[in-house]
Design a protein around this motif. Structure first.
Motif, PDB file in Angstrom:
ATOM      1  N   ASP A   6       0.782  -1.183   0.060  1.00  0.00           N
ATOM      2  CA  ASP A   6       0.228  -0.234  -0.174  1.00  0.00           C
ATOM      3  C   ASP A   6       0.770   1.260   0.123  1.00  0.00           C
ATOM      4  O   ASP A   6       1.023   2.130   1.026  1.00  0.00           O
ATOM      5  CB  ASP A   6      -0.919  -0.023   1.149  1.00  0.00           C
ATOM      6  CG  ASP A   6      -0.325   0.198   2.591  1.00  0.00           C
ATOM      7  OD1 ASP A   6      -0.995   0.418   3.472  1.00  0.00           O
ATOM      8  OD2 ASP A   6       0.877  -0.411   2.616  1.00  0.00           O
ATOM      9  N   ASP A  10       7.242   3.497   3.689  1.00  0.00           N
ATOM     10  CA  ASP A  10       7.918   2.336   3.892  1.00  0.00           C
ATOM     11  C   ASP A  10       7.881   1.226   2.839  1.00  0.00           C
ATOM     12  O   ASP A  10       8.909   0.320   2.828  1.00  0.00           O
ATOM     13  CB  ASP A  10       7.916   1.937   5.457  1.00  0.00           C
ATOM     14  CG  ASP A  10       6.477   1.581   5.844  1.00  0.00           C
ATOM     15  OD1 ASP A  10       5.506   2.183   5.067  1.00  0.00           O
ATOM     16  OD2 ASP A  10       6.327   0.783   6.679  1.00  0.00           O
ATOM     17  N   ASP A  11       6.713   1.097   2.268  1.00  0.00           N
ATOM     18  CA  ASP A  11       6.559   0.018   1.308  1.00  0.00           C
ATOM     19  C   ASP A  11       7.516   0.318   0.047  1.00  0.00           C
ATOM     20  O   ASP A  11       8.109  -0.540  -0.443  1.00  0.00           O
ATOM     21  CB  ASP A  11       5.004   0.205   0.618  1.00  0.00           C
ATOM     22  CG  ASP A  11       3.928   0.093   1.979  1.00  0.00           C
ATOM     23  OD1 ASP A  11       3.662   0.855   2.494  1.00  0.00           O
ATOM     24  OD2 ASP A  11       3.485  -1.034   1.884  1.00  0.00           O
ATOM     25  N   ASN A  35      -2.490   2.865   2.945  1.00  0.00           N
ATOM     26  CA  ASN A  35      -2.009   4.284   3.393  1.00  0.00           C
ATOM     27  C   ASN A  35      -2.663   5.144   2.494  1.00  0.00           C
ATOM     28  O   ASN A  35      -2.845   6.383   3.039  1.00  0.00           O
ATOM     29  CB  ASN A  35      -0.367   4.014   3.186  1.00  0.00           C
ATOM     30  CG  ASN A  35       0.503   3.256   4.148  1.00  0.00           C
ATOM     31  OD1 ASN A  35       0.233   3.306   5.497  1.00  0.00           O
ATOM     32  ND2 ASN A  35       1.181   2.831   3.602  1.00  0.00           N
ATOM     33  N   LEU A 120       2.768  -6.401   2.819  1.00  0.00           N
ATOM     34  CA  LEU A 120       3.189  -5.430   3.788  1.00  0.00           C
ATOM     35  C   LEU A 120       2.115  -4.172   3.786  1.00  0.00           C
ATOM     36  O   LEU A 120       2.302  -2.884   4.004  1.00  0.00           O
ATOM     37  CB  LEU A 120       4.403  -4.552   2.851  1.00  0.00           C
ATOM     38  CG  LEU A 120       5.603  -5.353   2.583  1.00  0.00           C
ATOM     39  CD1 LEU A 120       6.462  -4.556   1.743  1.00  0.00           C
ATOM     40  CD2 LEU A 120       6.334  -5.937   3.974  1.00  0.00           C
ATOM     41  N   ALA A 121       0.791  -4.683   3.921  1.00  0.00           N
ATOM     42  CA  ALA A 121      -0.282  -3.748   3.493  1.00  0.00           C
ATOM     43  C   ALA A 121      -1.514  -4.406   4.205  1.00  0.00           C
ATOM     44  O   ALA A 121      -1.287  -5.649   4.904  1.00  0.00           O
ATOM     45  CB  ALA A 121      -0.582  -3.385   2.266  1.00  0.00           C
ATOM     46  N   ASN A 162      -2.033  -2.155   9.764  1.00  0.00           N
ATOM     47  CA  ASN A 162      -2.632  -3.192   8.808  1.00  0.00           C
ATOM     48  C   ASN A 162      -3.378  -4.111   9.010  1.00  0.00           C
ATOM     49  O   ASN A 162      -4.634  -4.292   8.497  1.00  0.00           O
ATOM     50  CB  ASN A 162      -1.495  -3.826   8.254  1.00  0.00           C
ATOM     51  CG  ASN A 162      -0.336  -2.950   7.235  1.00  0.00           C
ATOM     52  OD1 ASN A 162      -0.657  -2.190   6.638  1.00  0.00           O
ATOM     53  ND2 ASN A 162       1.017  -3.393   7.406  1.00  0.00           N
ATOM     54  N   ASP A 239       8.348  -1.228   6.717  1.00  0.00           N
ATOM     55  CA  ASP A 239       8.040  -2.528   5.972  1.00  0.00           C
ATOM     56  C   ASP A 239       9.330  -3.172   5.440  1.00  0.00           C
ATOM     57  O   ASP A 239       9.423  -4.299   5.259  1.00  0.00           O
ATOM     58  CB  ASP A 239       7.298  -2.194   4.897  1.00  0.00           C
ATOM     59  CG  ASP A 239       5.890  -1.787   4.962  1.00  0.00           C
ATOM     60  OD1 ASP A 239       5.105  -1.125   4.439  1.00  0.00           O
ATOM     61  OD2 ASP A 239       5.332  -2.563   5.941  1.00  0.00           O
TER      62      ASP A 239
HETATM   63 CA    CA Z   1       2.743  -0.650   4.071  1.00  0.00          CA
END
Ligand code: CA
Ligand code: RIB
Length: 315
Positions: A6, A10-11, A35, A120-121, A162, A239
Motif C-alpha cells: 500500500d 516504507d513500502d 496508506n 506489507l499492507a 494493517n 516495511d
Molecule cells: Ca505498508
C-alpha cells in the motif's frame, strides 16, 4: 518473492530492497488500499519501480477497500500522495489488465519454486486469494507479513495499522494453514538508519539511494514522540524490515505462538491477540481453541538488518 503493498513510504523502501537484492526474484507486486487510495498506491508503486530501476515486473491493482470496513488512509504519516509529496514523475509503466488476486494466482502457480509472499499492507488481497484460490497456497513456501503486534499498537492502543485496517482479512490469512512469520510492531521500529547515513543517502547521485534518503528524512520528520524508534534523527525502515526478514530470517527471533485477530469489539478491533501462555485455562475450559500458531517475531538484530538495507540500496 511477491509483495503486496500500500505504497506508502516504507513500502517504497521495501520495494527498493526487494528489487535490488541479488538473491531476490520479484515475480510480481500487487496493490491494495491502505496508506492511500488504491489509485494512488498503484501510481506510487509504479513510480518507485521506475526509480529503483526495476525490470518489467508485473503489477496489478487489487481491493479498493477492506472486506467489511471502510478504507481509512494515513496521509498524516505518508503525506497526501502517500510518498511524502516528493513529486516523483508519473510512470509510463502499465499495470496488468487483471485483478491483483488473479496476478497472485498466476504468478504463484507459474513459479518453478515455492513463492515467498510478503504482504506489507492490509491483507485484503491475500484473504481474497485464500478464499478464491486456496489451491495456489500449495506453492507458497511462507507468508512473511508486516502487521500486528504482540504488545502495543500504533493505529490504536492495541492494533497495528494493517490488521486494524482489515481485521477480517488478517484473520482469514492467519488461519489459512500456510507457514507464516508475523513481522509486527514488536520489531518494526527496531531497524533504523542513523542520521548520518540518511544524510549520505540524500546526497547520493544514484536515484534509488537518494529516494531512500528522502523517504527516511520524511519518516524522521513524522515520527514525533514514537519512543520505539531509538536515537535522535534516526529513521526506521518499517516495511523494508519484513523484506529483510524474508531474505535473512536468522536476523529475527521468532516464537511459534497462537494468534487471533479481534474482530468484534470496537476497543480492540484489529488487535492481534498473541497467546503467550504455556498452558490453557478458562478460555480452553470454555472450549475456545481457535488460535492459529504462527511464527511471531519478538526480537530483531536491528544493526544486521540496517546493514542489509543500506548495502542493498547502495549496491
Ligand atoms: Ca505498508
Ligand atoms: O503499521 C505500519 C504499517 O502500516 C506499514 O506497512 C505502513 O506502510 C502501513 O501500511
Amino acid at each position: 518473492m511477491i509483495l503486496d503493498v500500500d505504497t506508502g513510504i516504507d513500502d517504497a523502501l521495501a520495494l527498493l530492497v526487494a528489487v535490488r537484492h541479488p538473491d531476490v526474484n520479484v515475480r510480481a507486486v500487487t496493490c491494495v488500499a491502505g496508506n492511500a487510495s488504491l489509485e494512488q498506491v498503484v501510481r506510487n508503486t509504479l513510480k518507485v519501480l521506475d526509480v529503483a530501476g526495476a525490470g518489467d515486473i508485473p503489477v496489478a491493482a487489487g481491493a479498493p477497500r477492506p472486506l467489511l470496513a471502510e478504507a481509512r488512509h494515513a496521509a498524516h504519516v505518508h503525506g497526501n500522495d502517500g510518498l511524502a509529496d516528493l513529486g516523483l514523475p508519473e510512470s509510463t509503466r502499465q499495470i496488468e489488465p487483471i485483478h491483483a488476486v488473479e496476478l497472485l494466482r498466476r504468478e504463484i502457480l507459474a513459479s518453478p519454486t515455492p513463492v515467498t509472499l510478503v504482504p506489507l499492507a492490509p491483507m485484503t488481497n491475500i484473504a481474497l486469494l485464500v478464499r478464491m484460490y486456496p489451491e495456489a497456497l500449495a506453492n507458497v513456501e511462507r507468508i512473511v507479513f508486516m502487521g500486528g503486534s504482540a504488545s502495543v499498537g500504533n493505529a490504536t492502543a492495541v492494533a497495528e495499522f494493517n490488521t486494524w485496517h482489515d481485521p477480517e482479512a488478517a484473520e482469514i490469512v492467519l488461519s489459512a494453514g500456510v507457514p507464516i512469520t508475523m513481522y509486527g510492531l514488536d520489531v518494526f521500529y527496531s531497524v533504523t538508519v542513523a542520521a548520518e547515513d540518511i544524510t549520505r543517502l540524500v546526497a547520493a547521485a544514484e536515484p534509488g539511494a537518494q529516494l531512500a534518503g528522502r523517504l527516511l528524512q520524511h519518516i524522521v520528520s513524522v515520527k514525533g514522540g514514537e519512543v520505539r524508534v531509538a536515537g535522535e534523527g534516526n529513521g526506521d525502515i518499517g516495511d523494508a524490515g519484513a523484506v529483510c526478514a524474508a531474505i535473512d530470517p536468522e536476523g529475527v527471533r521468532t516464537v511459534n505462538l497462537p494468534v487471533r485477530v479481534s474482530l468484534g469489539d470496537a476497543l480492540t478491533r484489529g488487535q492481534t491477540v498473541v497467546d503467550h501462555r504455556t498452558a490453557g485455562h478458562e478460555q480452553e475450559g470454555a472450549g475456545d481453541h481457535g488460535f492459529n500458531p504462527i511464527d511471531v517475531a519478538l526480537g530483531v538484530d536491528g544493526v544486521r538488518y540496517a546493514k542489509l538495507f543500506l548495502d542493498t540500496i547502495t549496491a
